[in-house]
Design a protein around this motif. Structure first.
Motif, PDB file in Angstrom:
ATOM      1  N   TYR A  22      62.506  17.789  77.957  1.00 30.62           N
ATOM      2  CA  TYR A  22      61.030  18.183  77.420  1.00 30.62           C
ATOM      3  C   TYR A  22      60.773  17.424  76.256  1.00 30.62           C
ATOM      4  CZ  TYR A  22      63.517  20.948  73.872  1.00 30.62           C
ATOM      5  OH  TYR A  22      64.289  21.357  72.949  1.00 30.62           O
ATOM      6  N   MET A  23      59.522  17.113  76.053  1.00 33.68           N
ATOM      7  CA  MET A  23      58.758  16.899  75.012  1.00 33.68           C
ATOM      8  C   MET A  23      57.951  17.862  74.212  1.00 33.68           C
ATOM      9  SD  MET A  23      57.288  13.823  73.170  1.00 33.68           S
ATOM     10  CE  MET A  23      57.780  14.828  71.806  1.00 33.68           C
ATOM     11  N   ALA A  24      58.246  18.512  72.967  1.00 35.94           N
ATOM     12  CA  ALA A  24      57.729  19.419  72.196  1.00 35.94           C
ATOM     13  C   ALA A  24      56.798  18.692  71.141  1.00 35.94           C
ATOM     14  CB  ALA A  24      58.576  19.920  71.460  1.00 35.94           C
ATOM     15  N   TYR A  25      55.496  19.385  71.113  1.00 34.06           N
ATOM     16  CA  TYR A  25      54.421  18.772  70.166  1.00 34.06           C
ATOM     17  C   TYR A  25      53.853  19.969  69.505  1.00 34.06           C
ATOM     18  CZ  TYR A  25      50.988  20.397  73.720  1.00 34.06           C
ATOM     19  OH  TYR A  25      50.342  21.000  74.712  1.00 34.06           O
ATOM     20  N   SER A  26      53.040  19.535  68.655  1.00 33.99           N
ATOM     21  CA  SER A  26      51.935  20.546  67.858  1.00 33.99           C
ATOM     22  C   SER A  26      50.437  19.955  67.949  1.00 33.99           C
ATOM     23  CB  SER A  26      52.526  21.029  66.477  1.00 33.99           C
ATOM     24  OG  SER A  26      52.344  19.896  65.425  1.00 33.99           O
ATOM     25  N   LEU A  27      49.481  20.642  67.840  1.00 33.67           N
ATOM     26  CA  LEU A  27      48.385  20.094  67.964  1.00 33.67           C
ATOM     27  C   LEU A  27      47.451  20.722  66.855  1.00 33.67           C
ATOM     28  CD1 LEU A  27      46.482  18.498  69.556  1.00 33.67           C
ATOM     29  CD2 LEU A  27      45.942  20.754  71.142  1.00 33.67           C
ATOM     30  N   ASP A  28      46.972  19.910  65.813  1.00 32.52           N
ATOM     31  CA  ASP A  28      46.248  20.377  65.209  1.00 32.52           C
ATOM     32  C   ASP A  28      44.570  19.476  65.033  1.00 32.52           C
ATOM     33  OD1 ASP A  28      44.746  21.176  62.602  1.00 32.52           O
ATOM     34  OD2 ASP A  28      46.214  20.115  61.273  1.00 32.52           O
ATOM     35  N   GLY A  29      43.493  20.254  65.451  1.00 33.11           N
ATOM     36  CA  GLY A  29      42.499  19.517  65.790  1.00 33.11           C
ATOM     37  C   GLY A  29      42.604  18.432  67.015  1.00 33.11           C
ATOM     38  N   ASP A  30      42.463  17.307  66.483  1.00 32.38           N
ATOM     39  CA  ASP A  30      42.550  16.185  67.490  1.00 32.38           C
ATOM     40  C   ASP A  30      43.952  15.233  67.285  1.00 32.38           C
ATOM     41  OD1 ASP A  30      41.690  14.766  65.268  1.00 32.38           O
ATOM     42  OD2 ASP A  30      40.181  13.641  66.209  1.00 32.38           O
ATOM     43  N   VAL A  31      44.640  16.015  66.689  1.00 35.85           N
ATOM     44  CA  VAL A  31      46.101  15.353  66.449  1.00 35.85           C
ATOM     45  C   VAL A  31      47.237  15.881  67.011  1.00 35.85           C
ATOM     46  CG1 VAL A  31      47.516  14.272  64.541  1.00 35.85           C
ATOM     47  CG2 VAL A  31      44.959  14.206  64.272  1.00 35.85           C
ATOM     48  N   MET A  32      47.896  15.240  67.812  1.00 33.08           N
ATOM     49  CA  MET A  32      49.129  15.820  68.530  1.00 33.08           C
ATOM     50  C   MET A  32      50.469  15.216  67.611  1.00 33.08           C
ATOM     51  SD  MET A  32      48.884  15.475  72.600  1.00 33.08           S
ATOM     52  CE  MET A  32      50.387  16.165  73.060  1.00 33.08           C
ATOM     53  N   ASP A  33      51.165  16.123  66.860  1.00 32.32           N
ATOM     54  CA  ASP A  33      52.387  15.655  66.436  1.00 32.32           C
ATOM     55  C   ASP A  33      53.455  15.622  67.447  1.00 32.32           C
ATOM     56  OD1 ASP A  33      54.733  15.038  65.009  1.00 32.32           O
ATOM     57  OD2 ASP A  33      54.419  16.507  63.291  1.00 32.32           O
ATOM     58  N   LEU A  34      54.176  14.564  68.071  1.00 29.75           N
ATOM     59  CA  LEU A  34      55.081  14.701  68.999  1.00 29.75           C
ATOM     60  C   LEU A  34      56.359  14.561  68.198  1.00 29.75           C
ATOM     61  CD1 LEU A  34      53.509  11.750  71.396  1.00 29.75           C
ATOM     62  CD2 LEU A  34      53.267  14.268  71.522  1.00 29.75           C
ATOM     63  N   TYR A  35      56.969  15.761  68.021  1.00 27.81           N
ATOM     64  CA  TYR A  35      57.847  15.897  67.132  1.00 27.81           C
ATOM     65  C   TYR A  35      59.186  16.041  67.751  1.00 27.81           C
ATOM     66  CZ  TYR A  35      57.938  21.178  67.714  1.00 27.81           C
ATOM     67  OH  TYR A  35      57.675  22.192  68.378  1.00 27.81           O
ATOM     68  N   LEU A  43      72.147  13.897  81.557  1.00 26.39           N
ATOM     69  CA  LEU A  43      71.001  13.360  82.120  1.00 26.39           C
ATOM     70  C   LEU A  43      70.413  12.153  81.247  1.00 26.39           C
ATOM     71  CD1 LEU A  43      68.965  16.474  83.218  1.00 26.39           C
ATOM     72  CD2 LEU A  43      70.748  15.088  84.637  1.00 26.39           C
ATOM     73  N   ARG A  44      71.030  11.968  80.167  1.00 24.47           N
ATOM     74  CA  ARG A  44      70.697  10.698  79.352  1.00 24.47           C
ATOM     75  C   ARG A  44      70.830   9.363  79.984  1.00 24.47           C
ATOM     76  NH1 ARG A  44      72.539  13.393  73.603  1.00 24.47           N
ATOM     77  NH2 ARG A  44      70.904  15.310  73.850  1.00 24.47           N
ATOM     78  N   GLY A  45      69.830   8.463  79.802  1.00 21.47           N
ATOM     79  CA  GLY A  45      70.040   6.970  79.959  1.00 21.47           C
ATOM     80  C   GLY A  45      69.533   7.067  81.732  1.00 21.47           C
ATOM     81  N   LYS A  46      68.674   7.969  82.012  1.00 18.17           N
ATOM     82  CA  LYS A  46      68.131   7.887  83.369  1.00 18.17           C
ATOM     83  C   LYS A  46      66.611   7.678  83.240  1.00 18.17           C
ATOM     84  CE  LYS A  46      72.207  10.251  85.161  1.00 18.17           C
ATOM     85  NZ  LYS A  46      72.510  11.489  86.055  1.00 18.17           N
ATOM     86  N   GLY A  47      65.998   7.649  82.299  1.00 22.25           N
ATOM     87  CA  GLY A  47      64.657   7.552  82.273  1.00 22.25           C
ATOM     88  C   GLY A  47      63.703   8.679  82.296  1.00 22.25           C
ATOM     89  N   TYR A  48      64.415  10.119  82.157  1.00 21.24           N
ATOM     90  CA  TYR A  48      63.558  11.262  82.045  1.00 21.24           C
ATOM     91  C   TYR A  48      62.886  11.287  81.014  1.00 21.24           C
ATOM     92  CZ  TYR A  48      66.564  12.241  86.149  1.00 21.24           C
ATOM     93  OH  TYR A  48      67.148  12.133  87.226  1.00 21.24           O
ATOM     94  N   ALA A  49      63.481  11.127  79.647  1.00 18.87           N
ATOM     95  CA  ALA A  49      62.827  11.184  78.462  1.00 18.87           C
ATOM     96  C   ALA A  49      61.472  10.460  78.365  1.00 18.87           C
ATOM     97  CB  ALA A  49      63.592  10.928  77.256  1.00 18.87           C
ATOM     98  N   GLU A  50      61.510   9.061  78.947  1.00 23.54           N
ATOM     99  CA  GLU A  50      60.316   8.209  78.949  1.00 23.54           C
ATOM    100  C   GLU A  50      59.181   8.931  79.993  1.00 23.54           C
ATOM    101  OE1 GLU A  50      59.156   3.823  80.885  1.00 23.54           O
ATOM    102  OE2 GLU A  50      61.013   3.931  79.739  1.00 23.54           O
ATOM    103  N   TYR A  73      62.532   9.049  69.158  1.00 22.71           N
ATOM    104  CA  TYR A  73      62.394   8.528  70.674  1.00 22.71           C
ATOM    105  C   TYR A  73      60.896   8.056  70.769  1.00 22.71           C
ATOM    106  CZ  TYR A  73      62.490   7.754  75.245  1.00 22.71           C
ATOM    107  OH  TYR A  73      62.351   6.888  76.684  1.00 22.71           O
ATOM    108  N   VAL A  74      60.071   8.799  70.035  1.00 19.15           N
ATOM    109  CA  VAL A  74      58.494   8.344  70.480  1.00 19.15           C
ATOM    110  C   VAL A  74      58.303   7.097  69.964  1.00 19.15           C
ATOM    111  CG1 VAL A  74      56.230   9.063  70.030  1.00 19.15           C
ATOM    112  CG2 VAL A  74      57.788  10.864  70.968  1.00 19.15           C
ATOM    113  N   ALA A  75      58.736   7.034  68.680  1.00 13.64           N
ATOM    114  CA  ALA A  75      58.697   5.486  67.916  1.00 13.64           C
ATOM    115  C   ALA A  75      59.197   4.604  68.720  1.00 13.64           C
ATOM    116  CB  ALA A  75      59.249   5.805  66.660  1.00 13.64           C
TER     117      ALA A  75
END
Length: 91
Positions: A22-35, A43-50, A73-75
């Motif tokens: 999963y990718m978790a985020y918070s939303l504040d107005g028009d800004v998504m913090d992908l935290y 399951l790592r190394g198989k492209g799922y996070a991407e 990871y997002v960076a």
């Protein structure tokens, strides 16, 4: 494999072999913090996070949101896919 948008818990979730990526985020107005991005160790190394991060980026793009890449990871994803960098919220 379908990535589900769990709006209530602010996550994009991919079920793989009974486990969640999963990718978790918070939303504040028009800004998504992908935290945070999480992939179970086996399951790592198989492209799922991407896949979940790309889905989050597409959601931001479609909704005209800016993103804050708090997750390391997002960076890395943004370095690999510079076509999404215009979504990054600059201070």
């Amino acid at each position: 494999m379908e990535i589900k948008h769990d709006k209530q818990n602010q996550r994009f979730v991919l079920n793989v072999e009974g486990q969640e990526v999963y990718m978790a985020y918070s939303l504040d107005g028009d800004v998504m913090d992908l935290y945070t991005t999480y992939t179970p160790p086996n399951l790592r190394g198989k492209g799922y996070a991407e896949k979940v991060v790309r889905t989050a980026m597409e959601f931001a793009k479609e909704n005209h949101f800016y993103v804050i890449p708090s997750c390391s990871y997002v960076a890395v994803f943004l370095q690999r896919h510079p076509d999404y960098t215009y979504l990054v919220k600059l201070n």
